[in-house]
Every structure is written in C-alpha cells, then in structure tokens.
Design a protein around this motif. Structure first.
Motif, mmCIF file in Angstrom:
data_model
loop_
_atom_site.group_PDB
_atom_site.id
_atom_site.type_symbol
_atom_site.label_atom_id
_atom_site.label_comp_id
_atom_site.label_asym_id
_atom_site.label_seq_id
_atom_site.Cartn_x
_atom_site.Cartn_y
_atom_site.Cartn_z
ATOM 1 N N ARG A 46 32.372 46.435 130.904
ATOM 2 C CA ARG A 46 33.218 46.856 132.022
ATOM 3 C C ARG A 46 34.278 45.810 132.342
ATOM 4 N NH1 ARG A 46 30.080 48.949 137.118
ATOM 5 N NH2 ARG A 46 32.205 49.318 137.816
ATOM 6 N N ALA A 47 33.845 44.526 132.290
ATOM 7 C CA ALA A 47 34.809 43.459 132.593
ATOM 8 C C ALA A 47 35.936 43.453 131.567
ATOM 9 C CB ALA A 47 34.102 42.110 132.605
ATOM 10 N N LEU A 48 35.566 43.588 130.281
ATOM 11 C CA LEU A 48 36.589 43.570 129.234
ATOM 12 C C LEU A 48 37.511 44.773 129.366
ATOM 13 C CD1 LEU A 48 34.512 42.422 126.131
ATOM 14 C CD2 LEU A 48 36.154 41.108 127.437
ATOM 15 N N THR A 49 36.932 45.918 129.766
ATOM 16 C CA THR A 49 37.767 47.105 129.932
ATOM 17 C C THR A 49 38.756 46.900 131.062
ATOM 18 O OG1 THR A 49 35.855 48.395 129.300
ATOM 19 C CG2 THR A 49 37.712 49.596 130.207
ATOM 20 N N ASN A 171 25.225 52.629 116.693
ATOM 21 C CA ASN A 171 24.564 53.910 116.519
ATOM 22 C C ASN A 171 24.938 54.795 117.709
ATOM 23 O OD1 ASN A 171 22.953 56.034 116.060
ATOM 24 N ND2 ASN A 171 21.005 54.916 116.114
ATOM 25 N N LEU A 172 26.007 55.576 117.534
ATOM 26 C CA LEU A 172 26.552 56.318 118.667
ATOM 27 C C LEU A 172 25.543 57.307 119.240
ATOM 28 C CD1 LEU A 172 30.181 57.026 117.486
ATOM 29 C CD2 LEU A 172 29.403 55.363 119.139
ATOM 30 N N ALA A 173 24.769 57.942 118.355
ATOM 31 C CA ALA A 173 23.820 58.961 118.828
ATOM 32 C C ALA A 173 22.819 58.364 119.803
ATOM 33 C CB ALA A 173 23.110 59.583 117.638
ATOM 34 N N LYS A 174 22.447 57.094 119.527
ATOM 35 C CA LYS A 174 21.465 56.451 120.400
ATOM 36 C C LYS A 174 22.070 56.191 121.790
ATOM 37 C CE LYS A 174 20.100 52.070 120.513
ATOM 38 N NZ LYS A 174 20.070 50.775 119.827
ATOM 39 N N TYR A 175 23.307 55.699 121.786
ATOM 40 C CA TYR A 175 23.927 55.373 123.078
ATOM 41 C C TYR A 175 24.289 56.625 123.863
ATOM 42 C CZ TYR A 175 24.139 50.496 121.887
ATOM 43 O OH TYR A 175 23.798 49.213 121.578
ATOM 44 N N ALA A 176 24.627 57.694 123.144
ATOM 45 C CA ALA A 176 25.035 58.919 123.833
ATOM 46 C C ALA A 176 23.903 59.465 124.694
ATOM 47 C CB ALA A 176 25.479 59.955 122.811
ATOM 48 N N LEU A 181 24.613 53.852 130.066
ATOM 49 C CA LEU A 181 25.320 52.937 129.169
ATOM 50 C C LEU A 181 26.536 53.607 128.525
ATOM 51 C CD1 LEU A 181 22.675 50.972 127.091
ATOM 52 C CD2 LEU A 181 24.107 50.158 128.938
ATOM 53 N N SER A 182 26.396 54.894 128.284
ATOM 54 C CA SER A 182 27.402 55.539 127.432
ATOM 55 C C SER A 182 28.768 55.588 128.106
ATOM 56 C CB SER A 182 26.945 56.943 127.060
ATOM 57 O OG SER A 182 26.669 57.680 128.224
ATOM 58 N N LYS A 183 28.794 55.735 129.444
ATOM 59 C CA LYS A 183 30.101 55.867 130.090
ATOM 60 C C LYS A 183 30.896 54.572 130.006
ATOM 61 C CE LYS A 183 29.091 59.804 132.889
ATOM 62 N NZ LYS A 183 28.893 60.443 134.175
ATOM 63 N N PHE A 212 26.707 70.159 128.032
ATOM 64 C CA PHE A 212 28.049 70.634 128.415
ATOM 65 C C PHE A 212 28.150 70.891 129.911
ATOM 66 C CE2 PHE A 212 27.095 71.950 124.097
ATOM 67 C CZ PHE A 212 28.099 71.319 123.416
ATOM 68 N N LYS A 213 27.393 70.115 130.701
ATOM 69 C CA LYS A 213 27.427 70.361 132.138
ATOM 70 C C LYS A 213 28.077 69.211 132.895
ATOM 71 C CE LYS A 213 23.536 73.451 132.507
ATOM 72 N NZ LYS A 213 22.090 73.399 132.301
ATOM 73 N N ASP A 214 28.516 68.215 132.169
ATOM 74 C CA ASP A 214 29.092 67.052 132.856
ATOM 75 C C ASP A 214 30.615 67.106 132.725
ATOM 76 O OD1 ASP A 214 29.752 64.695 133.960
ATOM 77 O OD2 ASP A 214 28.297 63.485 132.838
ATOM 78 N N TRP A 215 31.306 67.300 133.840
ATOM 79 C CA TRP A 215 32.768 67.424 133.768
ATOM 80 C C TRP A 215 33.414 66.137 133.308
ATOM 81 C CZ3 TRP A 215 35.674 64.078 136.592
ATOM 82 C CH2 TRP A 215 35.041 63.423 137.645
ATOM 83 N N TRP A 216 32.797 64.997 133.626
ATOM 84 C CA TRP A 216 33.399 63.702 133.268
ATOM 85 C C TRP A 216 33.616 63.602 131.770
ATOM 86 C CZ3 TRP A 216 32.678 59.065 130.670
ATOM 87 C CH2 TRP A 216 33.450 57.986 131.131
ATOM 88 N N TRP A 217 32.582 63.990 131.013
ATOM 89 C CA TRP A 217 32.716 63.889 129.562
ATOM 90 C C TRP A 217 33.779 64.830 129.032
ATOM 91 C CZ3 TRP A 217 31.583 59.874 127.069
ATOM 92 C CH2 TRP A 217 30.497 59.083 127.456
ATOM 93 N N LYS A 218 33.911 65.993 129.701
ATOM 94 C CA LYS A 218 34.937 66.931 129.228
ATOM 95 C C LYS A 218 36.326 66.338 129.420
ATOM 96 C CE LYS A 218 32.223 71.008 129.791
ATOM 97 N NZ LYS A 218 31.975 72.199 130.574
#
Lengths: 505, 71
Positions: A46-49, A171-176, A181-183, A212-218
């Motif tokens: 987050r800090a780097l972002t 390993n993206l699948a793991k973090y997703a 963490l994923s956001k 598909f219920k999270d608007w943020w990811w969309k």
C-alpha cells in the motif's frame, strides 16, 4: 531500558501520516525478520502504491496509434455536434480565433490543463505526423508505451535488489482467494508496476472467487480493459458494477470510456443520469462542463462551471475556466476578480501571476501589472513558462508603445523557447515596422512551420507578399490562413482580390 | 479656458463624399493566459522529474564505477 514502539504499529502510523518511504523501510525490516508477515507485506504494497498513485479518472493520454487506428468509430465524418474530433463544428457563440488563441487541434485555449487536455487531438493522420515534435507536443505512439511505462521502469531502477514483488513468480490464484490481500496487491500491480495484463488476470480470478458479486472488482476489471484499449468490454464491466452499486467514480470511469469512443452525447446523458442519483455532485458537473468546453460550446460550459461553483466555491478548475472566458470575451476586470479569488485561496504559481498581470493591464490597473509579472518571472519552473511570461510582457510593451522593450521581450521569449510561434509572428510584425522585409518574412515562415494551426502567420505572410507583389505566395498563404480560420474577413478579402486579379490575367 | 480662442478650428465638410480605404494590416498574436495545472498533472510531472533525476544519478554512479575499475 528503552521502550520501542511495535514496528508494525510504527509503520502503520507512518502510513497514516503519509510518510510512505519510511513506512516502506520499516516494513522491509519487519519482512527481513519474518518473511511471511502478511500484514507488513500488505502495508508495504500500500505504501509503495501510494507513492506513485495518481487518480485514474484524470489520467488519459491518447497515443497516435489509438487515435488513428481507431476501430470504434462508426462514421468517418461525424454529424456536427456529436463528435469531439471536429472542433469547429458547433456554433456556440464562443470567441473566434481572432480574439482567443487556439491550441493545435483548433480549440480555444482553456483555463486549466489536465493530463488529458495537455496536447490536443489532431484530426487526421497527416496532421498527427506533421505536428512538430517539440517538448510540449511530443505524444507517445501508443498509450501503452507512454508515461506509465517510463514511471514503472524508473521505480525499478531505484531498487538495487530488484522489485519488491516478483510478479512472474506470483501464484495469482492463491492471492485471489484472500480478499484482504488481493485488493492491495491489485492496486500495487496496477499503479506501481503498471503491469495491466497481470492485474487483469488477478482481477478476473478475484471476481470469480467473489461469485461476480463484488462491484469493486468489476470496476477494476473495467479499468484494466480501458488501459488495454478494449472499450466495449470496459463499458460492460462498469455498467454491471453500476447495476450492483451506484458509485460516483464508476460514472466517471464509464463517461471516460464514452469520451474515448468519441460519443460525447452518451457521456453527457450518463453524467445527467449520475446527477439524478447524486444531485449536485461536483465531479459530475465538472465532467459535463469539460465536455461542453471540448465541443467548443463555451457559453454552456461556463454555465456548468458556475453550477460547480455553487456547490464548491473553491473549485480551482471552475474559477480558472470562467476567468479565462471573461478575459477573452472582453471583460478583463471580471476575470481579474476570479484570478484574485484564486490568489486568496492560496494558489501561488507563475501561471496565476502571469494571468493577474495581463488582466490588470487590460483592466487599466497599471500599478499592479509590472509587479505581477515580476512575481511571475520569479516563480517560473521551466523555460517554456519563462518564454510565455516574456511573450505576454511583450504585449504589455506593445500596449504602452515601447516597441524597443517589446522587441526585447519577444526576443527573450524566443531565447527561452525556440518554438514559440506567437513570438516569431509578433517579432515579424515589429521587424516590418522597421522596414526589414526579409527578416520579417523569415520570422513569418518559421512561425507558420512551427504552428500551422495559427492563422496569424499565414495571414501576415499573405499580406506581406501581396504588398511586395508576390501574388502566388500571397494566394497560397491566404488559403492556409483560411483553413485555419474560415470566418476571418480580411483573409476573405485578400482571397477575393487575388482571384479577381488572376481572372484578369 | 472658455475665453481663450482656439487657434485651430475643426473642419467638417458638409458636401462631398467621405471615403476610407481599408488596408489589410498585420495582426499580432493575442496575449496568452496561461492555464493552471491540475493537481494530478503537477504530481505526474514531479514524479517524472524525480524518476529522471534518479536514473541520472544511477547512471553517473555506474560510470564512476566503470572508470574506477578501468583505471
């Protein structure tokens, strides 16, 4: 015994106080001791972002490739008033180029620059390639190779141990599957690494995990698609996100997609829809005003900017745009009040003092003029700004009749910025007054090759050639002047005379 | 100064035509208000400048290193 703070708490405190570098350093230390500390890891991303974060709504740089190899346009020649690419079409009753200078794309200059308005949109491929590549106008070939990549590589260079997260080994699948963490990871990949493809993969996996219920990811998916140039897909994602949750940002992103697809009317409708849900929302009102301004409909843009000011009377963009509009509609004293308001609000830079100086001069408040310009000169950040201030000072000198000073000012403008076409043109006029025809001609030719979008050098060249008897050059120059400013009466007059003359031969 | 008689008296012809020739004159480019910069743009420019500076520093350091190993 010394009592030290818990390092994670300290890092968190640094983060809240926006001391991101220190926060990241503390997190690095924690991670050296315990490499699997997820809290520290997430905080560091987050800090780097945050260090490189820029508002995605504002960022939009269209490359030449996107503009010219555009697959989403429906018609080659859009109907008047429905496209952002035909600047001269709408007759909004705004000032003509005879009063208000225009940018390269033929739009009147605005009172406020954002990353997307920085360099105008040339209309044709020919124009895009012909546009001189100066430091101002350089435009990336595609937006994918633009600023983002340059910033990305720079941030890697400064880290001698290599990047913080090795994206290819992630390993993206793991973090997703870990929403907390994923956001942050997504934002890190998107903003810091600028790896849109990986970010898209992560977002796709995460939205699947959220059923598909999270608007943020969309919304994030839409952002990725937009960056990749897949506008229709981006539109779908934003629409779907809006169905789930009404958010102002989503409206802004969606409108951005429509603007990129050159559908300003749809974007306007969308903004109005948004205003039904969020009445008086400043960003939406600003969006409407910007579209009107880009369509060259200055009066209604001003109306909307006034609406913005009713909601938020410290909105810098609205004040600056209304101010510049008043200046160019012959009301410098009212413009002066708007710029003074900005000064009261604490805006303190070269541009503002330059504008104050000009307004003071044309509103006949001569006591403040030169001191404002002095301030402006002391606050300049780069050579281009310095050139512009000297150029405007040259106008003041012309106004008081001190032609020697004017000559020196325009020369100084050119010394600081060799591509200052307006200064070349004005110098040519001054040279001609001294009777140096050859010198004037050379300046005018330079001016018209540096800035073919301005009518003044073409017109002046035409007049000059006409008086020395070079009718053919006069005719071609007058035609160029007509292209740049079709309604100019004097150009029409010259053309008419020349046509009559040629017909007699 | 109502008493002092002016030396010059204005001449307003009552007869004849008044003509004026409209000669095309050179035009000056107009004064340019400078647009203010948005916060995002300022941040972008600052970041770019810092990045360039960082790269320059690093390149300088590398050059020095190379020179010291060569020499």
């Amino acid at each position: 015994m010394e009592v030290t703070m818990d390092p994670l708490f300290l890092a968190w405190s640094y983060f809240r106080r926006r001391k991101f570098q220190r926060c990241s350093d503390v997190c690095t230390k924690i991670l050296e001791d315990t490499p699997y500390d997820q809290a520290a890891w997430s905080l560091k991303t987050r800090a780097l972002t945050e260090m490189v974060y820029i508002d995605e709504v504002d960022v939009d740089q269209e490359g030449i490739a996107e503009m010219m190899l555009d697959e989403s346009s429906i018609a080659q020649v859009a109907r008047p008033g429905t496209s952002l690419r035909l600047p001269g079409t709408s007759q909004g009753g705004g000032p003509t180029p005879a009063v208000r200078p225009v940018t390269q794309s033929g739009r009147p200059i605005t009172g406020f620059v954002r990353p997307s308005t920085q360099s105008g949109r040339p209309g044709t491929m020919e124009q895009a390639i012909k546009t001189p590549r100066t430091a101002h106008t350089a435009r990336p070939v595609t937006s994918a190779s633009g600023r983002f990549v340059r910033l990305g590589t720079a941030s890697m260079l400064t880290n001698p141990e290599g990047p913080f997260i090795n994206l290819s080994r992630l390993n993206l699948a793991k973090y997703a599957q870990k929403p907390n963490l994923s956001k942050t990871l997504f934002e890190y990949i998107f903003h810091h690494e600028n790896d849109v493809k990986t970010a898209l993969d992560l977002a796709a996996l995460a939205t699947e995990h959220a059923q598909f219920k999270d608007w943020w990811w969309k919304v994030q998916l839409g952002k990725c698609y937009y960056r990749l140039g897949l506008h229709r897909e981006a539109e779908k994602q934003f629409r779907s996100a809006l169905n789930q949750q009404e958010i102002v940002d989503t409206y802004l992103y969606l409108a951005k997609v429509y603007q990129r697809m050159d559908q300003p009317i749809t974007a306007l409708n969308l903004f109005k829809q948004g205003l039904d849900h969020f009445p008086g929302e400043v960003t939406l009102l600003t969006g409407i005003a910007r579209i009107h301004e880009e369509m060259n409909n200055i009066p209604s843009a001003t109306e909307y900017y006034k609406d913005v000011l009713k909601q938020d009377n410290t909105h810098v963009e609205a004040i600056a745009c209304i101010g510049s509009n008043h200046f160019y509609t012959d009301q410098p004293e009212i413009a002066l009040r708007f710029y003074r308001r900005l000064l009261q609000m604490g805006v303190y830079n070269c541009q503002l003092y330059n504008n104050l100086g000009l307004c003071c001069f044309y509103a006949q408040q001569y006591d403040m003029t030169l001191s404002s310009f002095e301030r402006a000169l002391s606050l300049v950040a780069n050579d281009e700004e310095l050139a512009d201030v000297w150029y405007n000072l040259g106008h003041v000198a012309v106004g008081i009749g001190d032609l020697t000073l004017a000559y020196q000012c325009f020369k100084l403008a050119l010394a600081n910025n060799n591509d200052h076409a307006e200064a070349y043109n004005n110098l040519a006029v001054l040279e001609l007054r001294k009777g140096r025809i050859e010198q004037a001609k050379a300046f005018l030719q330079t001016a018209s090759s540096v800035a073919p979008h301005m009518y003044e050098p073409h017109f002046n060249y035409s007049t000059l050639s006409d008086t020395v008897g070079d009718l053919q050059s006069s005719y071609t120059a007058a035609q160029k002047s007509e292209d740049a400013f079709p309604e100019h009466v004097d150009t029409q007059q010259i053309l008419k005379n020349l046509r009559q003359h040629f017909a007699l031969l | 100064m109502p008493e002092v008689k002016s030396m010059f008296r204005e001449v307003l012809p009552k007869q004849g035509q008044l003509s004026m020739e409209d000669v095309p004159t050179m035009v000056l480019c107009k004064p340019k208000l400078l647009p203010l910069k948005s916060v995002t743009l300022e941040k972008l420019e600052k970041m770019q400048q810092e990045a360039q500076e960082a790269i320059r520093q690093q390149e300088l350091a590398q050059k020095e290193k190379q020179e010291s190993t060569a020499g």
